[in-house]
Motif scaffolding. Structure first.
Motif, PDB file in Angstrom:
ATOM      1  N   THR A 190     -25.027  35.480  -6.569  1.00  0.00           N
ATOM      2  CA  THR A 190     -25.249  36.210  -7.818  1.00  0.00           C
ATOM      3  C   THR A 190     -24.703  35.384  -8.959  1.00  0.00           C
ATOM      4  OG1 THR A 190     -25.014  38.336  -6.675  1.00  0.00           O
ATOM      5  CG2 THR A 190     -24.800  38.345  -9.075  1.00  0.00           C
ATOM      6  N   LEU A 191     -25.540  35.088  -9.946  1.00  0.00           N
ATOM      7  CA  LEU A 191     -25.109  34.297 -11.092  1.00  0.00           C
ATOM      8  C   LEU A 191     -24.521  35.186 -12.171  1.00  0.00           C
ATOM      9  CD1 LEU A 191     -28.036  31.734 -11.493  1.00  0.00           C
ATOM     10  CD2 LEU A 191     -25.946  31.547 -10.125  1.00  0.00           C
ATOM     11  N   GLY A 192     -23.541  34.607 -12.891  1.00  0.00           N
ATOM     12  CA  GLY A 192     -22.924  35.299 -14.011  1.00  0.00           C
ATOM     13  C   GLY A 192     -23.370  34.688 -15.316  1.00  0.00           C
ATOM     14  N   ASP A 193     -22.382  34.329 -16.154  1.00  0.00           N
ATOM     15  CA  ASP A 193     -22.674  33.818 -17.496  1.00  0.00           C
ATOM     16  C   ASP A 193     -22.047  32.443 -17.694  1.00  0.00           C
ATOM     17  OD1 ASP A 193     -23.931  36.288 -18.366  1.00  0.00           O
ATOM     18  OD2 ASP A 193     -21.907  37.143 -18.362  1.00  0.00           O
ATOM     19  N   GLY A 194     -22.425  31.800 -18.781  1.00  0.00           N
ATOM     20  CA  GLY A 194     -21.797  30.541 -19.161  1.00  0.00           C
ATOM     21  C   GLY A 194     -22.577  29.325 -18.712  1.00  0.00           C
ATOM     22  N   PRO A 195     -22.138  28.127 -19.152  1.00  0.00           N
ATOM     23  CA  PRO A 195     -22.861  26.882 -18.871  1.00  0.00           C
ATOM     24  C   PRO A 195     -23.038  26.594 -17.385  1.00  0.00           C
ATOM     25  CG  PRO A 195     -21.233  26.528 -20.607  1.00  0.00           C
ATOM     26  CD  PRO A 195     -20.977  27.900 -20.051  1.00  0.00           C
ATOM     27  N   LEU A 196     -22.027  26.886 -16.582  1.00  0.00           N
ATOM     28  CA  LEU A 196     -22.122  26.579 -15.167  1.00  0.00           C
ATOM     29  C   LEU A 196     -23.187  27.440 -14.494  1.00  0.00           C
ATOM     30  CD1 LEU A 196     -19.105  25.794 -12.905  1.00  0.00           C
ATOM     31  CD2 LEU A 196     -20.923  27.262 -12.071  1.00  0.00           C
ATOM     32  N   ALA A 197     -23.226  28.708 -14.830  1.00  0.00           N
ATOM     33  CA  ALA A 197     -24.258  29.584 -14.285  1.00  0.00           C
ATOM     34  C   ALA A 197     -25.638  29.125 -14.733  1.00  0.00           C
ATOM     35  CB  ALA A 197     -24.007  31.027 -14.715  1.00  0.00           C
ATOM     36  N   LYS A 198     -25.749  28.652 -15.978  1.00  0.00           N
ATOM     37  CA  LYS A 198     -27.037  28.169 -16.482  1.00  0.00           C
ATOM     38  C   LYS A 198     -27.488  26.915 -15.743  1.00  0.00           C
ATOM     39  CE  LYS A 198     -26.561  30.130 -21.115  1.00  0.00           C
ATOM     40  NZ  LYS A 198     -26.408  29.841 -22.577  1.00  0.00           N
ATOM     41  N   GLU A 199     -26.535  26.062 -15.352  1.00  0.00           N
ATOM     42  CA  GLU A 199     -26.895  24.884 -14.573  1.00  0.00           C
ATOM     43  C   GLU A 199     -27.493  25.282 -13.229  1.00  0.00           C
ATOM     44  OE1 GLU A 199     -23.807  22.020 -14.139  1.00  0.00           O
ATOM     45  OE2 GLU A 199     -23.565  21.719 -16.301  1.00  0.00           O
ATOM     46  N   LEU A 200     -26.884  26.250 -12.578  1.00  0.00           N
ATOM     47  CA  LEU A 200     -27.422  26.713 -11.303  1.00  0.00           C
ATOM     48  C   LEU A 200     -28.800  27.342 -11.488  1.00  0.00           C
ATOM     49  CD1 LEU A 200     -24.230  28.250  -9.639  1.00  0.00           C
ATOM     50  CD2 LEU A 200     -25.295  26.044  -9.161  1.00  0.00           C
ATOM     51  N   ALA A 201     -28.956  28.122 -12.543  1.00  0.00           N
ATOM     52  CA  ALA A 201     -30.264  28.718 -12.818  1.00  0.00           C
ATOM     53  C   ALA A 201     -31.301  27.637 -13.096  1.00  0.00           C
ATOM     54  CB  ALA A 201     -30.160  29.681 -14.001  1.00  0.00           C
ATOM     55  N   GLY A 202     -30.886  26.567 -13.785  1.00  0.00           N
ATOM     56  CA  GLY A 202     -31.791  25.464 -14.063  1.00  0.00           C
ATOM     57  C   GLY A 202     -32.256  24.739 -12.817  1.00  0.00           C
ATOM     58  N   LEU A 203     -31.465  24.824 -11.747  1.00  0.00           N
ATOM     59  CA  LEU A 203     -31.857  24.238 -10.468  1.00  0.00           C
ATOM     60  C   LEU A 203     -32.740  25.179  -9.650  1.00  0.00           C
ATOM     61  CD1 LEU A 203     -28.441  22.681  -9.395  1.00  0.00           C
ATOM     62  CD2 LEU A 203     -30.502  21.413 -10.075  1.00  0.00           C
ATOM     63  N   GLY A 204     -32.948  26.392 -10.172  1.00  0.00           N
ATOM     64  CA  GLY A 204     -33.781  27.357  -9.467  1.00  0.00           C
ATOM     65  C   GLY A 204     -33.024  28.356  -8.631  1.00  0.00           C
ATOM     66  N   LEU A 205     -31.684  28.329  -8.720  1.00  0.00           N
ATOM     67  CA  LEU A 205     -30.884  29.284  -7.973  1.00  0.00           C
ATOM     68  C   LEU A 205     -30.809  30.604  -8.740  1.00  0.00           C
ATOM     69  CD1 LEU A 205     -30.095  26.503  -6.771  1.00  0.00           C
ATOM     70  CD2 LEU A 205     -27.821  27.430  -6.375  1.00  0.00           C
ATOM     71  N   PRO A 206     -30.707  31.735  -8.065  1.00  0.00           N
ATOM     72  CA  PRO A 206     -30.441  31.890  -6.633  1.00  0.00           C
ATOM     73  C   PRO A 206     -31.667  31.847  -5.735  1.00  0.00           C
ATOM     74  CG  PRO A 206     -30.412  34.025  -7.679  1.00  0.00           C
ATOM     75  CD  PRO A 206     -30.620  33.027  -8.783  1.00  0.00           C
ATOM     76  N   GLY A 207     -32.875  31.672  -6.306  1.00  0.00           N
ATOM     77  CA  GLY A 207     -34.076  31.768  -5.497  1.00  0.00           C
ATOM     78  C   GLY A 207     -34.460  30.508  -4.748  1.00  0.00           C
ATOM     79  N   ALA A 208     -33.787  29.369  -5.016  1.00  0.00           N
ATOM     80  CA  ALA A 208     -34.133  28.123  -4.339  1.00  0.00           C
ATOM     81  C   ALA A 208     -33.934  28.257  -2.834  1.00  0.00           C
ATOM     82  CB  ALA A 208     -33.277  26.977  -4.880  1.00  0.00           C
ATOM     83  N   PRO A 209     -34.788  27.611  -2.036  1.00  0.00           N
ATOM     84  CA  PRO A 209     -34.662  27.728  -0.580  1.00  0.00           C
ATOM     85  C   PRO A 209     -33.328  27.188  -0.068  1.00  0.00           C
ATOM     86  CG  PRO A 209     -36.772  26.742  -1.193  1.00  0.00           C
ATOM     87  CD  PRO A 209     -35.949  26.781  -2.432  1.00  0.00           C
ATOM     88  N   VAL A 210     -32.709  27.912   0.844  1.00  0.00           N
ATOM     89  CA  VAL A 210     -31.510  27.432   1.522  1.00  0.00           C
ATOM     90  C   VAL A 210     -31.946  26.685   2.778  1.00  0.00           C
ATOM     91  CG1 VAL A 210     -29.363  28.070   2.679  1.00  0.00           C
ATOM     92  CG2 VAL A 210     -30.100  29.329   0.640  1.00  0.00           C
TER      93      VAL A 210
END
Length: 230
Positions: A190-210
């Motif tokens: 589960t993503l929250g807020d801030g630059p670090l969360a945005k980086e993960l979202a930019g990589l396609g997370l949380p939906g990116a394949p594990v």
């Protein structure tokens, strides 16, 4: 024998990790998005297939370590030096929850450590980590825990920048009570807020394949001195 003065304490190389728990969650992400997070042009993202790359979210609970007891979260990509050479890992973010290891990691290896709040909750079958940066919830992740396998100590390479110059660190890692789980079963991010969360979202997370997850309950490691690339 190489040693460093860190916050008034002497750290003698190599640094030994005698006991820790470690988890890796390996995602498949867009290679261009991964490349955009690497600083400078000294390293190239390794593509596992055209246009795709791997991103590893690494969670470590260090219990007995030359740098102290602490929690650590790593944003890790697989790279190759632009000048040529072997594949290795490059860490773009490395939050920890203790000051000493933060200073040591930045000084000795050029790892991008910062001091943040990291909350950890374990059950017999899962480990849940929540990261807070500047008071903001960055993410919470749950990953499978457990295993009975032995993991032999394997030599690996980590790359970093020290003073803007590319360096290589050789390390070994192994342990016991390990497992590998293929696919995303048991993973919840589960993503929250801030630059670090945005980086993960930019990589396609949380939906990116594990691709897979790993867990080692009793991990051991050895970290050598960082050497400049030539």
């Amino acid at each position: 024998m190489t040693s460093y003065d860190i916050a008034g304490q002497t750290v003698t190389m190599p640094v030994q990790v005698r006991d820790a728990s470690a988890a890796t969650i390996l995602y498949e992400v867009d290679a261009a998005a991964a490349r955009a997070l690497l600083p400078g042009d000294a390293f190239r993202v390794v593509e596992n297939e055209p246009g795709r790359a791997h991103f590893a979210l690494v969670l470590v609970d260090y219990r007995d370590n030359d740098l102290g007891a602490y929690h650590e979260v790593g944003f890790t990509f697989f790279v190759r030096p632009a000048s040529g050479g072997e594949d290795g890992t490059f860490i773009t973010r490395l939050p920890v929850n203790q000051e000493f290891t933060c200073e040591a990691g930045r000084t000795i290896w050029g790892f991008p450590k910062t001091v943040e709040r990291i909350d950890v909750e374990n059950t017999p079958t899962s480990s849940t980590w929540a990261l807070f940066v500047d008071g903001q919830h960055a993410f919470t992740v749950r990953t499978p825990r457990g295993g009975t396998d032995e993991s032999p100590a394997v030599p690996m390479t980590a790359y970093s920048l020290i003073g803007g110059e590319p360096h290589r660190t050789t390390f070994t890692q192994g342990g016991r009570e390990s497992q590998v789980v293929f696919g995303g079963e048991g993973v919840e991010l589960t993503l929250g807020d801030g630059p670090l969360a945005k980086e993960l979202a930019g990589l396609g997370l949380p939906g990116a394949p594990v691709v897979l997850t790993t867990w080692t309950e009793r991990m051991r490691a050895t970290f050598e001195v960082a050497q400049p690339l030539t």
